[in-house]
Design a protein around this motif. Structure first.
Motif, PDB file in Angstrom:
ATOM      1  N   ARG A   1       0.830  -1.212   0.000  1.00  0.00           N
ATOM      2  CA  ARG A   1       0.000   0.000   0.000  1.00  0.00           C
ATOM      3  C   ARG A   1       0.857   1.251   0.000  1.00  0.00           C
ATOM      4  NH1 ARG A   1      -3.121  -3.110   3.657  1.00  0.00           N
ATOM      5  NH2 ARG A   1      -2.098  -2.085   5.423  1.00  0.00           N
ATOM      6  N   GLY A   2       2.042   1.172   0.571  1.00  0.00           N
ATOM      7  CA  GLY A   2       2.938   2.324   0.576  1.00  0.00           C
ATOM      8  C   GLY A   2       3.782   2.444  -0.681  1.00  0.00           C
ATOM      9  N   GLY A   3       3.520   1.585  -1.663  1.00  0.00           N
ATOM     10  CA  GLY A   3       4.251   1.658  -2.918  1.00  0.00           C
ATOM     11  C   GLY A   3       5.498   0.805  -2.948  1.00  0.00           C
ATOM     12  N   GLY A   4       5.746   0.017  -1.917  1.00  0.00           N
ATOM     13  CA  GLY A   4       6.923  -0.831  -1.876  1.00  0.00           C
ATOM     14  C   GLY A   4       6.663  -2.200  -2.488  1.00  0.00           C
ATOM     15  N   ASP A   5       7.718  -2.951  -2.670  1.00  0.00           N
ATOM     16  CA  ASP A   5       7.630  -4.291  -3.253  1.00  0.00           C
ATOM     17  C   ASP A   5       8.282  -5.277  -2.282  1.00  0.00           C
ATOM     18  OD1 ASP A   5       7.442  -6.549  -4.748  1.00  0.00           O
ATOM     19  OD2 ASP A   5       8.879  -5.933  -6.293  1.00  0.00           O
ATOM     20  N   PRO A   6       7.489  -6.157  -1.647  1.00  0.00           N
ATOM     21  CA  PRO A   6       8.086  -7.098  -0.685  1.00  0.00           C
ATOM     22  C   PRO A   6       9.145  -7.993  -1.304  1.00  0.00           C
ATOM     23  CG  PRO A   6       5.683  -7.047  -0.466  1.00  0.00           C
ATOM     24  CD  PRO A   6       6.029  -6.261  -1.705  1.00  0.00           C
ATOM     25  N   SER A   7       9.042  -8.292  -2.611  1.00  0.00           N
ATOM     26  CA  SER A   7      10.037  -9.167  -3.230  1.00  0.00           C
ATOM     27  C   SER A   7      11.404  -8.504  -3.331  1.00  0.00           C
ATOM     28  CB  SER A   7       9.547  -9.592  -4.619  1.00  0.00           C
ATOM     29  OG  SER A   7       9.403  -8.448  -5.469  1.00  0.00           O
ATOM     30  N   ALA A   8      11.455  -7.196  -3.172  1.00  0.00           N
ATOM     31  CA  ALA A   8      12.727  -6.481  -3.262  1.00  0.00           C
ATOM     32  C   ALA A   8      13.414  -6.345  -1.912  1.00  0.00           C
ATOM     33  CB  ALA A   8      12.508  -5.088  -3.867  1.00  0.00           C
ATOM     34  N   CYS A   9      12.845  -6.933  -0.885  1.00  0.00           N
ATOM     35  CA  CYS A   9      13.407  -6.773   0.454  1.00  0.00           C
ATOM     36  C   CYS A   9      14.733  -7.503   0.618  1.00  0.00           C
ATOM     37  CB  CYS A   9      12.406  -7.263   1.511  1.00  0.00           C
ATOM     38  SG  CYS A   9      10.991  -6.161   1.727  1.00  0.00           S
ATOM     39  N   GLY A  10      15.026  -8.454  -0.273  1.00  0.00           N
ATOM     40  CA  GLY A  10      16.293  -9.164  -0.170  1.00  0.00           C
ATOM     41  C   GLY A  10      17.449  -8.416  -0.801  1.00  0.00           C
ATOM     42  N   ALA A  11      17.179  -7.345  -1.515  1.00  0.00           N
ATOM     43  CA  ALA A  11      18.239  -6.587  -2.190  1.00  0.00           C
ATOM     44  C   ALA A  11      18.995  -5.703  -1.203  1.00  0.00           C
ATOM     45  CB  ALA A  11      17.639  -5.746  -3.314  1.00  0.00           C
ATOM     46  N   ALA A  12      20.164  -5.255  -1.614  1.00  0.00           N
ATOM     47  CA  ALA A  12      20.971  -4.409  -0.733  1.00  0.00           C
ATOM     48  C   ALA A  12      20.321  -3.058  -0.513  1.00  0.00           C
ATOM     49  CB  ALA A  12      22.378  -4.237  -1.328  1.00  0.00           C
ATOM     50  N   ASP A  13      19.663  -2.506  -1.551  1.00  0.00           N
ATOM     51  CA  ASP A  13      19.011  -1.194  -1.437  1.00  0.00           C
ATOM     52  C   ASP A  13      17.522  -1.366  -1.154  1.00  0.00           C
ATOM     53  OD1 ASP A  13      18.533  -2.376  -3.835  1.00  0.00           O
ATOM     54  OD2 ASP A  13      18.593  -0.502  -5.011  1.00  0.00           O
ATOM     55  N   ALA A  14      17.198  -2.232  -0.218  1.00  0.00           N
ATOM     56  CA  ALA A  14      15.796  -2.513   0.097  1.00  0.00           C
ATOM     57  C   ALA A  14      15.137  -1.283   0.708  1.00  0.00           C
ATOM     58  CB  ALA A  14      15.711  -3.687   1.064  1.00  0.00           C
ATOM     59  N   PRO A  15      13.825  -1.131   0.510  1.00  0.00           N
ATOM     60  CA  PRO A  15      13.102   0.002   1.105  1.00  0.00           C
ATOM     61  C   PRO A  15      13.204  -0.019   2.627  1.00  0.00           C
ATOM     62  CG  PRO A  15      11.775  -1.101  -0.557  1.00  0.00           C
ATOM     63  CD  PRO A  15      12.981  -1.943  -0.339  1.00  0.00           C
ATOM     64  N   PRO A  16      12.945   1.124   3.292  1.00  0.00           N
ATOM     65  CA  PRO A  16      13.077   1.182   4.752  1.00  0.00           C
ATOM     66  C   PRO A  16      12.163   0.191   5.479  1.00  0.00           C
ATOM     67  CG  PRO A  16      12.959   3.388   3.821  1.00  0.00           C
ATOM     68  CD  PRO A  16      12.667   2.445   2.698  1.00  0.00           C
ATOM     69  N   GLY A  17      10.964  -0.046   4.957  1.00  0.00           N
ATOM     70  CA  GLY A  17      10.025  -0.937   5.631  1.00  0.00           C
ATOM     71  C   GLY A  17      10.398  -2.394   5.560  1.00  0.00           C
ATOM     72  N   CYS A  18      11.440  -2.742   4.828  1.00  0.00           N
ATOM     73  CA  CYS A  18      11.807  -4.148   4.652  1.00  0.00           C
ATOM     74  C   CYS A  18      12.470  -4.747   5.891  1.00  0.00           C
ATOM     75  CB  CYS A  18      12.730  -4.304   3.451  1.00  0.00           C
ATOM     76  SG  CYS A  18      11.851  -4.225   1.856  1.00  0.00           S
ATOM     77  N   ALA A  19      13.056  -3.928   6.739  1.00  0.00           N
ATOM     78  CA  ALA A  19      13.744  -4.467   7.911  1.00  0.00           C
ATOM     79  C   ALA A  19      12.776  -5.238   8.801  1.00  0.00           C
ATOM     80  CB  ALA A  19      14.409  -3.329   8.696  1.00  0.00           C
ATOM     81  N   GLU A  20      11.602  -4.661   9.034  1.00  0.00           N
ATOM     82  CA  GLU A  20      10.613  -5.338   9.861  1.00  0.00           C
ATOM     83  C   GLU A  20      10.099  -6.609   9.187  1.00  0.00           C
ATOM     84  OE1 GLU A  20       6.462  -4.291  12.274  1.00  0.00           O
ATOM     85  OE2 GLU A  20       7.311  -2.868  10.825  1.00  0.00           O
ATOM     86  N   VAL A  21       9.940  -6.562   7.872  1.00  0.00           N
ATOM     87  CA  VAL A  21       9.471  -7.735   7.132  1.00  0.00           C
ATOM     88  C   VAL A  21      10.490  -8.862   7.235  1.00  0.00           C
ATOM     89  CG1 VAL A  21       8.912  -8.614   4.835  1.00  0.00           C
ATOM     90  CG2 VAL A  21       8.048  -6.387   5.561  1.00  0.00           C
ATOM     91  N   ARG A  22      11.779  -8.533   7.074  1.00  0.00           N
ATOM     92  CA  ARG A  22      12.818  -9.559   7.161  1.00  0.00           C
ATOM     93  C   ARG A  22      12.879 -10.171   8.557  1.00  0.00           C
ATOM     94  NH1 ARG A  22      16.015  -5.909   4.002  1.00  0.00           N
ATOM     95  NH2 ARG A  22      17.001  -5.204   5.941  1.00  0.00           N
TER      96      ARG A  22
END
Length: 348
Positions: free
Chosen positions: A261-282
């Motif tokens: 909903r915030g425009g992010g992509d959960p599949s990109a959370c494994g990348a080095a330049d992951a969005p800020p919200g990915c830390a909690e997801v990981r």
């Protein structure tokens, strides 16, 4: 006369038509009245009506979900009234079927049980041999279980176990609020009655019965009760881990949805330049995987313990002993809403 006769016959037979249906209808009516009393703020009346509804449900043909729901709602009302021991008992009874109750009620019951257990003591009672009647402060615990979980008020208490053919076992203990107390009761077997031997002939020497050779005993009973308790605790712990993994899986799905909903992509959370919200997801994903692995591993271990315990019931291991056992091994499972484990006490 014919109409009256038919009417009387129907009235006489009506109570025997479908007792299960009548009991289920009574349960539904009592549950509705209990919820109405709770909504009106009449907590004492609500608790009394919930108790009657639970008794009716246990006597009727009802599902685990129905009985667990009534026990959970009753426990929440008792908690509001400050009846912490009764609340803990009914909330724990509800969570025995946590997989079939609604998610909202499960969250309320989890929170309520944590609050209630801080005000009471949790006691786990085992008996050796198993199957003995257990009483806490002269109140019998039913039905017989390998391990009884009991909630008591802080203070001095007495646990008692009785079994035909055995001496009564008694243990006093001081319970502290918020703590867990394992109590193991060992009942000694009474000596068997020996029939009177015929009188010996005059002058005949009396022969003493041969003494049992040393090292002929083996704590097989302790092994069996310990195996049952350890298997129960291990399987219970594995179940808790898997349930926790399921909760984290739902949390992870909610976090990924929020990220989208915030425009992010959960599949990109494994990348080095992951969005800020990915830390909690990981972090949530790692915790989910950890609890799932712990659950599977613990259940596998429980299967091994179950196999060893079954072998103990089918095998005579007395030949393994070299000296009489001085003290048995006590294994008592301990579970709370947040953790699971076992107490082990004995001499090696």
């Amino acid at each position: 006369m014919s109409v009256a006769g038919v009417g009387n016959a129907a009235s006489a037979d009506e109570p025997y038509l479908d007792p299960d249906a009548r009991a289920a209808s009574m349960t539904t009516g009592l549950l509705r009245r209990a919820r109405q009393a709770q909504a009106a703020g009449r907590q004492v009346a609500a608790a009394a009506t919930y108790e009657r509804a639970l008794e009716a449900a246990q006597a009727a043909w009802t599902t685990d979900a129905e009985r667990a729901t009534i026990a959970g709602e009753l426990g929440l009302v008792e908690l509001a009234l400050g009846r912490h021991r009764d609340a803990a008992t009914h909330l724990a009874q509800c969570l025995q079927h946590r997989g079939v109750i609604s998610g909202w009620l499960r969250g309320q019951v989890d929170d309520g049980l944590q609050r209630a257990t801080k005000r009471v003591a949790t006691v786990y009672v085992t008996t050796n041999p198993p199957g003995a009647e257990v009483l806490i402060d002269e109140q019998a615990l039913y039905p017989p279980e390998p391990v009884h979980e009991v909630f008591v008020e802080p203070g001095q208490h007495t646990a008692r176990a009785r079994l035909e053919g055995h001496e009564e076992a008694v243990s006093s203990f001081f319970a502290e609020a918020g703590l867990t107390h394992p109590v193991a009761l060992k009942l000694r077997r009474l000596p068997e009655r020996v029939a009177r031997a015929p009188e010996a002939a005059p002058g005949a020497p009396l022969s003493a019965a041969p003494a049992a050779p040393p090292g002929s005993t083996f704590p097989l009973a302790e092994l069996r009760i310990g195996g049952v308790a350890l298997t129960t605790a291990t399987v219970a712990a594995g179940t808790v881990f898997l349930l926790r993994s399921g909760v984290l899986r739902d949390d992870l799905a909610a976090q990924e949805a929020a990220l989208r909903r915030g425009g992010g992509d959960p599949s990109a959370c494994g990348a080095a330049d992951a969005p800020p919200g990915c830390a909690e997801v990981r972090d949530t994903a790692e915790a989910r995987d950890l609890f799932r692995e712990l659950g599977v591993g613990t259940l596998v271990a429980g299967g091994v313990f179950a196999a060893v315990t079954a072998a103990a019931f089918l095998t005579d291991l007395s030949y393994l002993a070299r000296e009489p056992a001085r003290q048995g091994v006590r294994v008592v499972p301990v579970m709370t809403a947040e953790r699971a484990g076992v107490f082990l006490q004995g001499t090696w």
